[in-house]
Write a protein that holds these residues in place. Structure first.
Motif, PDB file in Angstrom:
ATOM      1  N   ASP A 267       0.668  -1.108   0.016  1.00  0.00           N
ATOM      2  CA  ASP A 267      -0.038   0.148  -0.099  1.00  0.00           C
ATOM      3  C   ASP A 267       1.071   1.116  -0.103  1.00  0.00           C
ATOM      4  O   ASP A 267       1.349   1.692   1.241  1.00  0.00           O
ATOM      5  CB  ASP A 267      -0.744  -0.059   1.269  1.00  0.00           C
ATOM      6  N   PHE A 268       1.318   1.867  -1.146  1.00  0.00           N
ATOM      7  CA  PHE A 268       2.146   2.780  -1.395  1.00  0.00           C
ATOM      8  C   PHE A 268       1.722   4.023  -0.905  1.00  0.00           C
ATOM      9  O   PHE A 268       2.363   4.809  -0.357  1.00  0.00           O
ATOM     10  CB  PHE A 268       2.502   2.958  -2.657  1.00  0.00           C
ATOM     11  N   GLY A 269       0.332   4.333  -1.064  1.00  0.00           N
ATOM     12  CA  GLY A 269      -0.398   5.528  -0.573  1.00  0.00           C
ATOM     13  C   GLY A 269      -0.412   5.580   0.872  1.00  0.00           C
ATOM     14  O   GLY A 269      -0.024   6.744   1.425  1.00  0.00           O
ATOM     15  N   ARG A 270      -0.602   4.437   1.726  1.00  0.00           N
ATOM     16  CA  ARG A 270      -0.428   4.645   3.088  1.00  0.00           C
ATOM     17  C   ARG A 270       0.705   4.902   3.688  1.00  0.00           C
ATOM     18  O   ARG A 270       1.124   5.490   4.475  1.00  0.00           O
ATOM     19  CB  ARG A 270      -1.024   3.168   3.738  1.00  0.00           C
ATOM     20  N   LEU A 271       1.915   4.321   2.811  1.00  0.00           N
ATOM     21  CA  LEU A 271       3.356   4.487   3.294  1.00  0.00           C
ATOM     22  C   LEU A 271       3.725   5.835   3.196  1.00  0.00           C
ATOM     23  O   LEU A 271       4.244   6.413   3.973  1.00  0.00           O
ATOM     24  CB  LEU A 271       4.353   3.511   2.546  1.00  0.00           C
ATOM     25  N   ALA A 272       3.232   6.432   2.211  1.00  0.00           N
ATOM     26  CA  ALA A 272       3.504   7.698   1.907  1.00  0.00           C
ATOM     27  C   ALA A 272       2.839   8.880   2.846  1.00  0.00           C
ATOM     28  O   ALA A 272       3.452   9.602   3.319  1.00  0.00           O
ATOM     29  CB  ALA A 272       3.029   8.221   0.314  1.00  0.00           C
ATOM     30  N   ARG A 273       1.576   8.498   3.208  1.00  0.00           N
ATOM     31  CA  ARG A 273       0.880   9.206   3.972  1.00  0.00           C
ATOM     32  C   ARG A 273       1.519   9.196   5.471  1.00  0.00           C
ATOM     33  O   ARG A 273       1.676  10.156   6.240  1.00  0.00           O
ATOM     34  CB  ARG A 273      -0.640   8.893   4.199  1.00  0.00           C
ATOM     35  N   LEU A 274       1.765   8.143   6.159  1.00  0.00           N
ATOM     36  CA  LEU A 274       2.252   8.011   7.308  1.00  0.00           C
ATOM     37  C   LEU A 274       3.790   8.319   7.330  1.00  0.00           C
ATOM     38  O   LEU A 274       4.296   9.149   8.344  1.00  0.00           O
ATOM     39  CB  LEU A 274       2.589   6.096   7.579  1.00  0.00           C
ATOM     40  N   ALA A 275       4.682   8.254   6.198  1.00  0.00           N
ATOM     41  CA  ALA A 275       5.908   9.045   6.431  1.00  0.00           C
ATOM     42  C   ALA A 275       5.835  10.464   6.383  1.00  0.00           C
ATOM     43  O   ALA A 275       6.643  11.070   7.013  1.00  0.00           O
ATOM     44  CB  ALA A 275       6.678   8.528   5.132  1.00  0.00           C
ATOM     45  N   LYS A 276       5.011  11.211   5.587  1.00  0.00           N
ATOM     46  CA  LYS A 276       4.722  12.588   5.560  1.00  0.00           C
ATOM     47  C   LYS A 276       4.201  12.877   6.940  1.00  0.00           C
ATOM     48  O   LYS A 276       4.379  13.844   7.617  1.00  0.00           O
ATOM     49  CB  LYS A 276       3.606  12.859   4.697  1.00  0.00           C
ATOM     50  N   LYS A 277       3.290  12.331   7.618  1.00  0.00           N
ATOM     51  CA  LYS A 277       2.844  12.607   8.883  1.00  0.00           C
ATOM     52  C   LYS A 277       3.788  12.622   9.904  1.00  0.00           C
ATOM     53  O   LYS A 277       3.765  13.338  10.908  1.00  0.00           O
ATOM     54  CB  LYS A 277       1.866  11.533   9.321  1.00  0.00           C
ATOM     55  N   ILE A 278       4.843  11.820   9.960  1.00  0.00           N
ATOM     56  CA  ILE A 278       6.010  12.011  10.928  1.00  0.00           C
ATOM     57  C   ILE A 278       7.287  12.723  10.641  1.00  0.00           C
ATOM     58  O   ILE A 278       8.235  12.779  11.195  1.00  0.00           O
ATOM     59  CB  ILE A 278       6.399  10.567  11.335  1.00  0.00           C
ATOM     60  N   GLY A 279       7.071  13.425   9.503  1.00  0.00           N
ATOM     61  CA  GLY A 279       7.816  14.545   9.063  1.00  0.00           C
ATOM     62  C   GLY A 279       8.950  14.158   7.990  1.00  0.00           C
ATOM     63  O   GLY A 279      10.095  14.830   8.009  1.00  0.00           O
ATOM     64  N   LEU A 280       8.542  12.790   7.390  1.00  0.00           N
ATOM     65  CA  LEU A 280       9.713  12.573   6.468  1.00  0.00           C
ATOM     66  C   LEU A 280       9.447  13.266   5.155  1.00  0.00           C
ATOM     67  O   LEU A 280       8.306  13.561   4.947  1.00  0.00           O
ATOM     68  CB  LEU A 280      10.248  10.879   6.150  1.00  0.00           C
ATOM     69  N   ASP A 281      10.511  13.295   4.248  1.00  0.00           N
ATOM     70  CA  ASP A 281      10.100  13.933   2.803  1.00  0.00           C
ATOM     71  C   ASP A 281       9.918  12.663   1.838  1.00  0.00           C
ATOM     72  O   ASP A 281      10.557  11.650   2.175  1.00  0.00           O
ATOM     73  CB  ASP A 281      11.360  14.787   2.309  1.00  0.00           C
ATOM     74  N   VAL A 282       8.885  12.620   0.960  1.00  0.00           N
ATOM     75  CA  VAL A 282       8.444  11.842   0.407  1.00  0.00           C
ATOM     76  C   VAL A 282       8.728  11.937  -1.312  1.00  0.00           C
ATOM     77  O   VAL A 282       7.942  13.175  -1.752  1.00  0.00           O
ATOM     78  CB  VAL A 282       7.072  11.125   0.670  1.00  0.00           C
TER      79      VAL A 282
END
Length: 348
Positions: A267-282
């Motif tokens: 689920d790439f969409g979820r991975l991207a959302r979670l990463a952005k939520k914790i402050g990582l650049d995607v």
């Protein structure tokens, strides 16, 4: 006692188990899990680095480019999770040494995240010149600037499955039928709709391992990039994507626990959302074909064909499999997670 017998005993004692627990034991049990005892690269499944050297070589160029984008630190941790037989890293370092020269060679520290002792021996021999270090988990990788690569790793992270049952949702579990054999079923308790469920969803998969992976990344205090290449949808939650392969053939996921490969769509969409939520650049997810072309796949293929004219057709066909949208080019995606403050990574 076989792993299947252990699973039956576990269910007899404690009741049905979630699909994620089944996947975890079948794939990653240290004594009888598939990756610990029967790594089937090239037999049960084949990955991009095994299809064409172009894949790994372009990753090598990517590593050098991103090292320079970080300011060419004097020490850079080159990490691969799930390195298989070491083919990707072999190909990557071959071109990275040319593109990065002596400065990159002095700076790099290769670390392979590999818990299985049998696979470590294969990798140690394949990458002897790089003198790789090993870690059992990403959390064990030493501190310092890091460039991480993982090809077809995310798809083996255990997934929970939820199925719509009337107006509610129930978790998919594995229990025993009247003959004491493994069978799919539903948990007794209803629960709220899982993350990613849409009105039309009948089944939703949630990979809890993505949360653990991101937790390990976000705690790193030095600059890093983490490049993942895998298969799955870019912006919707996967449905029932659990599959199993043995000797290149698809089999029932319950038939050969520990003896066959299990996989789910990422689920790439979820991975991207979670990463952005914790402050990582995607960056991404982008189709694999577009990513590789952006790194110079066509130019590298032309060089190889010119140097090896007798193998030109085979080289072209192999590279085409990676790039063609009708083959792996669209179904596979690339996504890069980074610490903040770095420029957009190459290929995106």
């Amino acid at each position: 006692m076989t792993l299947k017998e252990r699973l039956i005993r576990l269910i007899e004692t404690g009741g049905p188990i979630p699909v994620s627990t089944y996947m975890q034991l079948c794939l990653h049990d240290t004594g009888q899990g598939y990756y610990a005892t029967r790594p089937g690269i090239g037999k049960d499944f084949i990955t991009a680095p095994e299809i064409s050297q172009v894949f790994g070589e372009l990753i090598g160029l990517w590593l050098v480019h991103e090292w320079k984008a970080m300011g060419s630190p004097e020490e850079i941790r080159i990490v691969e999770i799930g390195p298989g037989r070491g083919v990707l890293m072999q190909d990557a370092l071959r071109l990275a040494m040319v593109a990065g020269g002596e400065d990159f060679a002095r700076a790099m520290r290769v670390t392979l995240v590999e818990p299985a002792p049998a696979m470590r021996e294969i990798q140690r021999e394949a990458l002897a010149a790089a003198q790789p270090e090993f870690a059992a988990t990403l959390a064990e990788v030493p501190a310092g600037p890091m460039l991480l690569v993982a090809n077809e790793y995310l798809d083996c992270l255990p997934a929970r499955q939820f199925r719509k049952d009337g107006n509610g949702w129930r978790e998919c579990v594995i229990g025993l039928d009247a003959d004491g054999q493994l069978v799919f079923g539903l948990a007794a308790d209803e629960q709220a709709a899982p993350e990613g469920a849409a009105e039309t969803s009948a089944v939703v998969e949630v990979q809890t391992g993505l949360d653990i992976l991101l937790a390990d990344l976000v705690t790193r205090t030095d600059p890093f990039r983490a490049l993942f290449v895998d298969y799955g949808p870019a912006d919707v939650a996967p449905g029932d994507s659990l599959r199993s392969y043995k000797d290149g053939q698809q089999v029932s996921p319950l038939d050969l626990p520990g003896e066959s490969d299990l996989t789910v769509d990422v689920d790439f969409g979820r991975l991207a959302r979670l990463a952005k939520k914790i402050g990582l650049d995607v960056a991404g997810p982008s189709p694999q074909g577009m990513f590789l072309l952006g790194l110079g796949a066509q130019a590298r293929l032309n060089q190889l064909v010119k140097a090896n004219p007798d193998d030109a057709e085979a080289m072209f066909n192999a590279a085409q499999r990676l790039i063609d949208p009708k083959d792996m080019g669209e179904r596979f995606k690339a996504i890069c997670l980074s610490s903040t403050g770095l420029p957009t990574p190459a290929g995106f």
